[in-house]
Each structure stands twice: as structure tokens, then as C-alpha cells.
Write a protein that holds these residues in place. Structure first.
Motif, mmCIF file in Angstrom:
data_model
loop_
_atom_site.group_PDB
_atom_site.id
_atom_site.type_symbol
_atom_site.label_atom_id
_atom_site.label_comp_id
_atom_site.label_asym_id
_atom_site.label_seq_id
_atom_site.Cartn_x
_atom_site.Cartn_y
_atom_site.Cartn_z
ATOM 1 N N TYR A 230 -6.341 0.046 4.660
ATOM 2 C CA TYR A 230 -6.912 0.318 3.340
ATOM 3 C C TYR A 230 -6.531 1.707 2.842
ATOM 4 O O TYR A 230 -6.185 1.888 1.669
ATOM 5 C CB TYR A 230 -8.435 0.192 3.414
ATOM 6 C CG TYR A 230 -9.134 0.429 2.096
ATOM 7 C CD1 TYR A 230 -9.344 -0.614 1.203
ATOM 8 C CD2 TYR A 230 -9.572 1.703 1.729
ATOM 9 C CE1 TYR A 230 -9.968 -0.404 -0.015
ATOM 10 C CE2 TYR A 230 -10.202 1.926 0.521
ATOM 11 C CZ TYR A 230 -10.396 0.867 -0.345
ATOM 12 O OH TYR A 230 -11.005 1.089 -1.554
ATOM 13 N N TRP B 198 -9.565 0.117 -5.757
ATOM 14 C CA TRP B 198 -8.666 0.787 -4.821
ATOM 15 C C TRP B 198 -7.705 1.703 -5.570
ATOM 16 O O TRP B 198 -7.476 2.853 -5.155
ATOM 17 C CB TRP B 198 -7.874 -0.252 -4.015
ATOM 18 C CG TRP B 198 -6.962 0.354 -2.991
ATOM 19 C CD1 TRP B 198 -7.252 0.616 -1.686
ATOM 20 C CD2 TRP B 198 -5.606 0.795 -3.195
ATOM 21 N NE1 TRP B 198 -6.167 1.191 -1.058
ATOM 22 C CE2 TRP B 198 -5.141 1.311 -1.959
ATOM 23 C CE3 TRP B 198 -4.742 0.808 -4.281
ATOM 24 C CZ2 TRP B 198 -3.851 1.822 -1.794
ATOM 25 C CZ3 TRP B 198 -3.459 1.319 -4.133
ATOM 26 C CH2 TRP B 198 -3.031 1.822 -2.891
ATOM 27 N N THR C 99 0.829 -1.207 0.000
ATOM 28 C CA THR C 99 0.000 0.000 0.000
ATOM 29 C C THR C 99 0.860 1.253 0.000
ATOM 30 O O THR C 99 0.612 2.194 -0.762
ATOM 31 C CB THR C 99 -0.931 0.004 1.227
ATOM 32 O OG1 THR C 99 -1.692 -1.199 1.241
ATOM 33 C CG2 THR C 99 -1.873 1.186 1.199
ATOM 34 N N ASN D 124 -13.352 5.771 5.678
ATOM 35 C CA ASN D 124 -13.403 4.327 5.396
ATOM 36 C C ASN D 124 -13.942 3.541 6.579
ATOM 37 O O ASN D 124 -14.663 2.553 6.402
ATOM 38 C CB ASN D 124 -12.019 3.837 4.977
ATOM 39 C CG ASN D 124 -11.692 4.205 3.539
ATOM 40 O OD1 ASN D 124 -12.223 3.610 2.604
ATOM 41 N ND2 ASN D 124 -10.838 5.203 3.361
#
Length: 499
Positions: free
Chosen positions: A414, A128, A91, A494
Motif C-alpha cells: 500500500y 490513496w 504503485t 499503515n
């Protein structure tokens, strides 16, 4: 910014710039190979000449590439090898790539087409990537201008910015829109944080919350002023607010999105100390200007609420801000004073610079009593101890609710809005003991971030609750790079959407 989705071949895309990738071995992606073929090997020649190697976030901007429709090509390195079994980007690495793309194209007018769908995997899927691309462009285009009025002359000198993002791949329109909403919320929080304390007062924050309600039928804003707080017995809050000529405010934004209006809301609560001198326990003068950022918890609540209103989720949310200035006036609280909180618990104020927990505790009591929330997350630039422990990378996460911890950590992963869980064990509570009240507002020199969370935990009345200490992550930098980060808006959005 406008968004489009296209399935056109890379060489045929009409855009001011098209973004394609290569890995760290120099291998071009399929889209880059298509442009390379259309340009008679021009991209491969650049790689062989050593102009770009493909290392992580490396960029090469190529204007006027022959044989294609786009005016420019941006080559971006992914830092992984396409043939490797470990080809997926983390990420953090993925966001570094996106920030490099946004930075390299942010001063170009017109449209930017991006071919990144091939980087998707089971962990970071195409949705994403689209969402984070929109957020990266939002970050790159941020400019703080509120206290730097733009004259006509300066307006001509303002940098150009891309106005359209074209996603090459599947229809991920909803993800692009979500990314835009979060980016706008982040930038709104940054603007609020960067405003000086003589502009961004508790009354200013209240006006901003009222604007949100005025523009949205499913938002109601309630403002409770300092006099009302005093009348209801919120002595902890008033002990901070009374030291300033700026009246303190408890600001409540009620978003009603659930089909069942009576569904228990999820509450986010932000500390909004719009300037913190430390009060009678006066802070050192060096860097005291940065204490305008002591309202960044409040800014993150406003930013998150703005994003949630744009996204219109089917849930009920309470966004609450407890706001005051902490000043050393003649009638300010003194070390050793004892006050009675809204809960009825008494507090010995040993340090007036530990004021955030005093305004938050009464807000927790009010929120629980009036709204019966299903969960509460408070966000505060609360302790230098948390900053010392975690620096500017992770926000501190404190909770004894394992489900809530899992939800917040999942949202953090995330969004790459990182948190690190710190202890909140009952063994620390005795550090708040005092002979003169139910508790002291500080626990001594050790475990300062934890004892601050322990203090707040005493006012949660069994409600699922978590505390985010953002003292190290809400702002950073120095000189021209200094500014608010807008964190943890991505985490909060989120987290709430997952509810």
C-alpha cells in the motif's frame, strides 16, 4: 501545508499552478481538455509540437496560459494509454508521477491544484492518490538545515515552496491529513538520521521522546538509563553501552488510544546505535561517517509515533528505542567475552560489531515481560548481509508468523515502502552454536542476515514477532544526495493503523 478540496472546473480554479495529465499516446485528460478548450487549443499545440509526449513522469510547466484562472499549468505524463485495457498505473509508477509533480512545483509559492482523481481504480483508489500526493509534497519540500544555520541573508535565498494543495475531486480530506501526518513522520525520521553523532546521542533521542509526551496527554515516556539496565541484569545491552562515555538508554513511549486501557499494545522497537565504530572489532575508516545512520531504526519509531499521535487511532502502542554508542574504549567488550542477557541466556561475543542484536535482545525481553504486547516488530540497520542481498530497494522481512508477514507485506504494498521476505528457518539456528555460552552473537560468514534474525528470535518468548532489517533502505546516495530516507515510517504507520 494546508489542504482544500474543490469541485470547480479546471479552467476556473484559482491557483498558482494547476496539474493535469496526458497519457503516453498524447491524449489529454478531461481536465486538461477543459483547459485546452479555454486556451484555444494551446495544450494540444504543445503536444503536437513535441514539447511533451506523455511518457511516465514527464512534465511540462506552462506559465501564463490564456483563458484560465490558474497562473501556470503543469502537464504530466502518466505513461499509460487511457483506451488500453492495461491502463492502471502500478504503485511504483503512480508514485513516480506524484514525485515528478511535487518536484516540478515544489519551488513555487502559493497553491497547487491537482486533477488526478481520474487515475483512481479499484487498486489505487482516490483516497490513496490523495494520501500519496500529500506525502510526495512532503518529500519534495524536505530540507535538512539543523547543522546549516540560516542567516538573514541566506533566508532570502531559500527556495519558495507551495503552501496549499487543492484536491480536485471527492472529499478526501482525511486521506490528505493522513498523508501529511505520515510525511511529517518521515521527515522527522530523516532529520534524526541526518544529525551527526555528536548531537544525536542516546540522551538526545531520550529528550525527543520526552517532548512527544510533553505535547500529548495520551503519551507517557519512560527512560531507563544504563545504570538501571545493569542493575536489572541486562548484560547484553550494557556490553555495548559501557564502551562509551555517552550513557545508553532504553526509551519507552506508551500511547494509550484504545477505549480499554488494558488492551494489549502493539510494540515497535527500534535499534538506536547513534554511532557505530564497530567497537574493538573496528570498522574500516572509509565511509565510517555513515555509521551515524545506525540509529535509523530508532528514528523510524519516533517518526511513526509522531504520525500515530497526530492521527489518534483507537489502539494502544508501545514505541521502544534501545540506544547506545558502540565505541572502542579501554573497558569496551572484547571478542571472546561472555555476557548474561536480561533473559538469563549467555552470549559469547565473537564480534563486537554485531552489537545491534545485543541491545535489541534485552529490549525484547524487557518489553515482553513488562507490557505483554500483542505483537512486536523490531526495526534495525542490522546487517551488511541484508544490504548485499536486497540493495536499497527492499527492506528485509523476517518472521515465522504468517499473519504478521501478511500484514506487513500488505502495508508495504500500500505504501510502496517495499519489503522482501527472507528465510527464518530453525535449520539456521545451529550456526549460532558455541562451546562457551548458550549462543554466539554471530553465525559465521554465510546467511548473515538470517542468523542475526535467528539470534533475535531466541528472545521473543512465543510473542508474534517480525524483524525488519533496513540496513540497505534507511539511507543512501552520495555527496549532496546522501541522506536518510525516513523508511520504514510509511510501512509502520499503515501496519499499525490496520491493527
Amino acid at each position: 501545508m494546508q489542504y482544500q478540496v474543490s469541485n470547480n472546473a479546471a479552467a476556473d480554479v484559482q491557483a498558482s499552478c494547476i496539474v493535469v495529465t496526458l497519457d503516453q499516446s498524447g491524449k489529454l485528460s478531461d481536465a486538461a481538455q477543459a483547459i485546452n478548450s479555454a486556451s484555444n487549443g494551446f495544450l494540444q499545440a504543445r503536444v503536437e509540437a513535441g514539447d511533451i509526449s506523455g511518457k511516465l513522469a514527464e512534465t511540462l510547466l506552462l506559465p501564463g496560459v490564456a483563458g484560465i484562472s490558474a497562473a501556470r499549468v503543469l502537464l504530466v505524463g502518466t505513461g499509460v494509454e487511457a483506451e488500453s485495457s492495461d491502463k492502471a498505473l502500478s504503485t511504483t509508477s503512480a508514485i513516480k508521477v506524484l514525485d515528478a509533480i511535487a518536484s516540478a512545483t515544489s519551488k513555487q509559492s502559493g497553491s497547487v491544484a491537482v486533477s488526478l482523481a481520474h487515475l483512481a481504480d479499484n487498486t489505487l483508489n482516490e483516497a490513496w492518490w490523495a494520501e500519496q500526493t500529500a506525502m510526495a509534497f512532503g518529500r519534495a519540500q524536505y530540507r535538512f538545515t539543523a547543522t546549516k544555520p540560516v542567516t538573514e541573508t541566506k533566508a532570502e535565498e531559500q527556495p519558495k515552496q507551495a503552501d496549499t494543495l487543492i484536491w480536485l475531486g471527492d472529499d478526501v480530506s482525511s486521506s490528505l491529513e493522513k498523508g501529511e501526518a505520515v510525511a511529517q513522520g518521515v521527515n522527522y525520521a530523516r532529520d534524526l538520521g541526518n544529525l551527526p553523532g555528536n548531537i544525536c546521542t542516546p540522551s538526545y533521542l531520550a529528550e525527543e521522546a520526552e517532548k512527544l509526551a510533553a505535547d500529548n496527554a495520551n503519551v507517557e515516556t519512560i527512560i531507563i538509563d544504563e545504570d538501571q539496565m545493569e542493575a536489572m541484569g541486562a548484560g547484553a545491552f550494557v556490553s555495548v553501552a559501557k564502551g562509551s562515555i555517552e550513557p545508553g538508554k532504553l526509551i519507552i513511549m506508551k500511547y494509550q488510544g484504545a477505549d480499554n486501557a488494558d488492551e494489549a499494545p502493539h510494540m515497535i522497537l527500534g535499534k538506536g546505535i547513534t554511532f557505530d565504530t564497530g567497537g574493538i572489532s573496528l570498522k574500516p575508516g572509509a565511509k565510517m561517517d555513515e555509521m551515524k545512520y545506525d540509529m535509523c531504526g530508532a528514528a523510524s519509531v519516533l517518526g511513526a509515533m509522531q504520525a500515530m499521535v497526530a492521527l489518534q487511532p483507537k489502539q494502544n502502542i508501545i514505541g521502544m528505542i534501545t540506544s547506545a554508542e558502540n565505541m572502542p574504549a579501554g573497558h569496551a567488550s572484547k571478542p571472546g567475552d561472555v555476557v548474561t542477557s536480561l533473559s538469563g541466556k549467555t552470549i559469547e561475543i565473537l564480534n563486537t560489531d554485531a552489537e545491534g542484536r545485543l541491545v535489541l535482545c534485552d529490549a525484547l525481553t524487557y518489553g515482553i515481560n513488562h507490557f505483554k504486547p500483542a505483537s512486536i516488530v523490531d526495526i534495525a540497520t542490522l546487517t551488511g548481509a541484508c544490504m548485499a542481498a536486497l540493495g536499497g530497494v527492499n527492506s528485509g522481512l523476517f518472521t515465522q508468523d504468517e499473519s504478521l508477514a501478511d500484514e506487513l507485506q500488505s502495508a508495504a504494498r500500500y505504501s510502496n515502502d517495499k519489503v522482501w521476505r527472507l528465510p527464518l528457518e530453525d535449520d539456521y539456528q545451529e550456526l549460532l552454536d558455541t562451546n562457551f555460552a548458550d549462543m554466539a552473537n554471530i553465525g559465521g560468514p554465510l546467511a548473515g542476515a538470517t542468523t542475526a534474525a535467528c539470534f533475535l528470535a531466541r528472545f521473543t518468548e512465543g510473542t508474534p514477532w517480525a524483524h525488519l532489517d533496513i540496513a540497505g533502505t534507511a539511507w543512501g546516495g552520495a555527496g549532496k544526495s546522501k541522506g536518510a530516507s525516513g523508511r520504514p515510517v510509511p510501512l509502520l504507520v499503515n501496519y499499525l493503523l490496520a491493527k
